[in-house]
Design an enzyme around this catalytic site. Structure first.
Site, PDB file in Angstrom:
ATOM      1  CE  LYS A  36      -3.664   1.761   2.994  1.00 36.91           C
ATOM      2  NZ  LYS A  36      -4.445   1.376   4.167  1.00 36.91           N
ATOM      3  CD1 TRP A  46       5.768  -0.519  11.980  1.00 38.41           C
ATOM      4  CD2 TRP A  46       4.843   0.731  13.575  1.00 38.41           C
ATOM      5  NE1 TRP A  46       5.522   0.718  11.444  1.00 38.41           N
ATOM      6  CE2 TRP A  46       4.944   1.505  12.396  1.00 38.41           C
ATOM      7  CE3 TRP A  46       4.275   1.312  14.715  1.00 38.41           C
ATOM      8  CZ2 TRP A  46       4.517   2.824  12.323  1.00 38.41           C
ATOM      9  CZ3 TRP A  46       3.837   2.626  14.632  1.00 38.41           C
ATOM     10  CH2 TRP A  46       3.967   3.370  13.456  1.00 38.41           C
ATOM     11  CB  ALA A  47       6.385  -7.063  15.676  1.00 43.38           C
ATOM     12  CD  GLU A 114       6.548 -10.950  24.751  1.00 46.43           C
ATOM     13  OE1 GLU A 114       7.393 -10.200  24.238  1.00 46.43           O
ATOM     14  OE2 GLU A 114       5.553 -11.363  24.145  1.00 46.43           O
ATOM     15  CG  HIS A 238       0.478  -3.208  24.018  1.00 50.78           C
ATOM     16  ND1 HIS A 238       1.119  -2.718  25.132  1.00 50.78           N
ATOM     17  CD2 HIS A 238       1.213  -4.251  23.580  1.00 50.78           C
ATOM     18  CE1 HIS A 238       2.206  -3.448  25.343  1.00 50.78           C
ATOM     19  NE2 HIS A 238       2.283  -4.383  24.420  1.00 50.78           N
ATOM     20  NE  ARG A 285       0.142  -8.096  24.570  1.00 48.44           N
ATOM     21  CZ  ARG A 285       0.657  -8.100  23.361  1.00 48.44           C
ATOM     22  NH1 ARG A 285      -0.121  -7.981  22.318  1.00 48.44           N
ATOM     23  NH2 ARG A 285       1.952  -8.220  23.183  1.00 48.44           N
ATOM     24  CG  HIS A 346      -0.907  -4.021  20.360  1.00 43.05           C
ATOM     25  ND1 HIS A 346       0.141  -3.347  19.766  1.00 43.05           N
ATOM     26  CD2 HIS A 346      -0.442  -5.277  20.615  1.00 43.05           C
ATOM     27  CE1 HIS A 346       1.185  -4.150  19.678  1.00 43.05           C
ATOM     28  NE2 HIS A 346       0.854  -5.332  20.175  1.00 43.05           N
ATOM     29  CD  GLU A 370      -3.284  -6.829  13.251  1.00 37.69           C
ATOM     30  OE1 GLU A 370      -3.877  -6.124  14.077  1.00 37.69           O
ATOM     31  OE2 GLU A 370      -2.159  -6.518  12.783  1.00 37.69           O
ATOM     32  NE  ARG A 381      -1.538 -10.230  19.042  1.00 35.93           N
ATOM     33  CZ  ARG A 381      -0.340  -9.870  19.494  1.00 35.93           C
ATOM     34  NH1 ARG A 381       0.598 -10.791  19.696  1.00 35.93           N
ATOM     35  NH2 ARG A 381      -0.065  -8.618  19.756  1.00 35.93           N
TER      36      ARG A 381
END
Length: 528
Positions: A36, A46-47, A114, A238, A285, A346, A370, A381
């Site tokens: 795009k 970005w992860a 995590e 997030h 989360r 997020h 996603e 998630r």
């Protein structure tokens, strides 16, 4: 150079899912990948956190499956969870073969932990895993003679049987119509098979960690073409996005809490998470985001503090070099002081319904990542399962196309885009105004905590705006901004309709009108 407008397989999206599919197809087929914007501008880069896989002695597939099911509040499809978890170690191997420089410790992969995970199982490249993965995949794709990468192509809609020169209602997908940013003209791309790997819909919200282009494009165009969409009410927020008026969307990774970071009230330094959950900062989360939201609203705060300074400067700078440098540039020294954070949208847990082969409801159309609802994430998630889903399903799409190629005939003659009855817009301000309005009311009415009244207000606004946008779309030449606005509005409608449909609180969907969780978990499936 091959003509990108006609290929064997067309992939929309140049992130982890799209490029994984491309690399698994290119030895046999001609593949076109449309991006795009720039080729590395999607969510993958970005992860920060990493990729979850069972690699630690003592850890088991069953344990990873169970953690995923618990985080997903039972809404996950167990077969899908097993499929993804069992394919995770092999996905990591392939990334290592592509040259992803995962952190090591004494010769072995360094694993971090995590929230929601019962073991250390997150492989990572410092705190910028996504960027390293994106770089490796892109490098391999650029080097492959059979892959043509085309940036700055904004897809308007899928080209289906109804666009054939001899009209048909068969519902086959033959490619896409896309606006070329350089020329402003709509071009037709056709292929035997099309894969949507367009990412999520985070930009429907005022505060989001998603990149600028995450406007739900694939979800909206699949819905318009006739695909079922599922669980769109499951929007993950997030818990810890940097609160800074100059810098938008900077995420403070989950791993900061995984490695000892504590959430505190700014004025008093009081650590509040143990009041909400025995797992404290390591709770999933949705629990952490709701707790922060509760404290912000209760005390009238702008943000809360995330403090890891007690772990020592050497530990912090070693584990989080990217975040440390970014914050230092903003005048925050995370080795000595806390970080101001707020929750932000997020991850989109719902999306286009797919099976274990990545197939959608429409012939010749696949989807991965996603933009899909594969059954992996359920109602929430689990951290670091998102990149993993991209690799496993990108490969699954490619495997099915490879195996069933003889069932995928070449496209028939498709009509070119018709803009004979439209003119250039003279009211661009309409787009900006509506975009801002959507994001604001979605944040206020369809955020972390919901009520039926707020959702109905949002539905009412969407109805009014839909009429405006459809009228605008019908009269003016399409532009990238108009395409995104149309998709944002369509996606917002799907989120609100799904949220109104669910009369319980489960995972990421929390409503004050139905605070209990029903005994049986049922997907919200919208049928066009």
């Amino acid at each position: 150079m091959p003509n990108p407008h006609t290929s064997d397989v067309l992939i929309i999206g140049s992130g982890a899912a799209g490029l994984t599919a491309a690399l698994n197809l290119a030895d046999r087929f001609r593949v076109t990948v449309l991006a795009k914007g720039g080729l590395a501008e999607g969510s993958t880069a970005w992860a920060q956190g990493g990729i979850a896989a069972v690699l630690e002695p003592g850890d088991t597939f069953d344990s990873h499956i169970e953690d995923t099911m618990i985080a997903g509040a039972g809404l996950n499809d167990r077969k899908t969870v097993e499929f993804v978890v069992e394919n995770a170690p092999r996905a990591i191997e392939r990334l290592i073969e592509l040259g992803v420089p995962f952190n090591k410790e004494g010769g072995d992969l360094h694993l971090t932990r995590e929230g929601g995970h019962s073991h250390r199982r997150i492989v990572h490249v410092n705190d910028a895993t996504g960027w390293a993965v994106q770089e490796a995949l892109l490098h391999a794709a650029q080097a492959h003679a059979n892959i043509t990468l085309v940036p700055d192509m904004v897809v308007v809609d899928l080209a289906t049987s109804k666009h054939e020169e001899r009209y048909s209602g068969a519902g086959n997908v033959w490619g896409v119509y896309a606006v070329n940013r350089a020329t402003g003209r709509v071009e037709l791309f056709t292929a035997n098979a099309t894969i949507l790997a367009t990412g999520g819909a985070g930009r429907t919200y005022l505060f989001s960690t998603a990149p600028r282009g995450a406007t739900g494009d694939g979800i909206a165009m699949a819905w318009r073409a006739g695909c079922r969409i599922s669980n769109m009410e499951m929007m993950q927020f997030h818990p810890t996005c940097l609160y800074n008026l100059e810098v938008k969307n900077f995420l403070i990774t989950e791993a900061v809490r995984g490695e000892g970071g504590q959430l505190k009230i700014p004025e008093t330094g009081y650590r509040f998470m143990p009041d909400f959950d025995p797992r404290a900062e390591l709770a999933p989360r949705d629990v952490v985001a709701r707790a922060i939201d509760h404290e912000i609203k209760r005390l009238g705060l702008d943000y809360v503090h995330l403090d890891i300074s007690h772990m020592g400067a050497e530990f912090v700078t070693h584990h989080f070099p990217t975040i440390y440098e970014k914050l230092k540039g903003l005048g925050i020294d995370m080795t000595k002081e806390p970080i101001p954070v707020v929750p932000a949208q997020h991850y989109t847990c719902g999306g286009i319904v797919i099976d274990l082969d990545g197939r959608t409801d429409l012939p010749h159309l696949y989807a991965a990542g996603e933009c899909t609802e594969s059954g992996l994430h359920g109602a929430n998630r689990l951290a670091s399962n998102s990149l993993l889903e991209c690799f496993v399903f990108g490969e699954a799409c490619a495997r099915h196309i490879n195996t069933h190629w003889d069932d995928l005939p070449p496209p028939p003659a498709i009509r070119p885009w018709d803009e004979s009855r439209v003119t250039d817009s003279d009211e661009e301000v309409v787009i900006k105004q509506n975009w801002t309005e959507i994001r604001r009311f979605m944040w206020n009415y369809v955020g972390i905590v919901r009520t039926t009244k707020r959702l109905e207000r949002a539905a009412h606004r969407i109805k009014l705006l839909t009429g405006e946008v459809e009228d605008y779309y019908g009269h003016f030449r399409v532009t990238p901004d108009l395409i995104e606005l149309r998709n944002l509005l369509q996606t917002s409608d799907l989120i609100v309709r799904s949220a109104l449909h669910r009369h319980e609180s489960r995972g990421l969907h929390y409503t004050l009108d139905y605070p209990e969780t029903l005994p049986v978990a049922v997907d919200t499936v919208l049928v066009p």
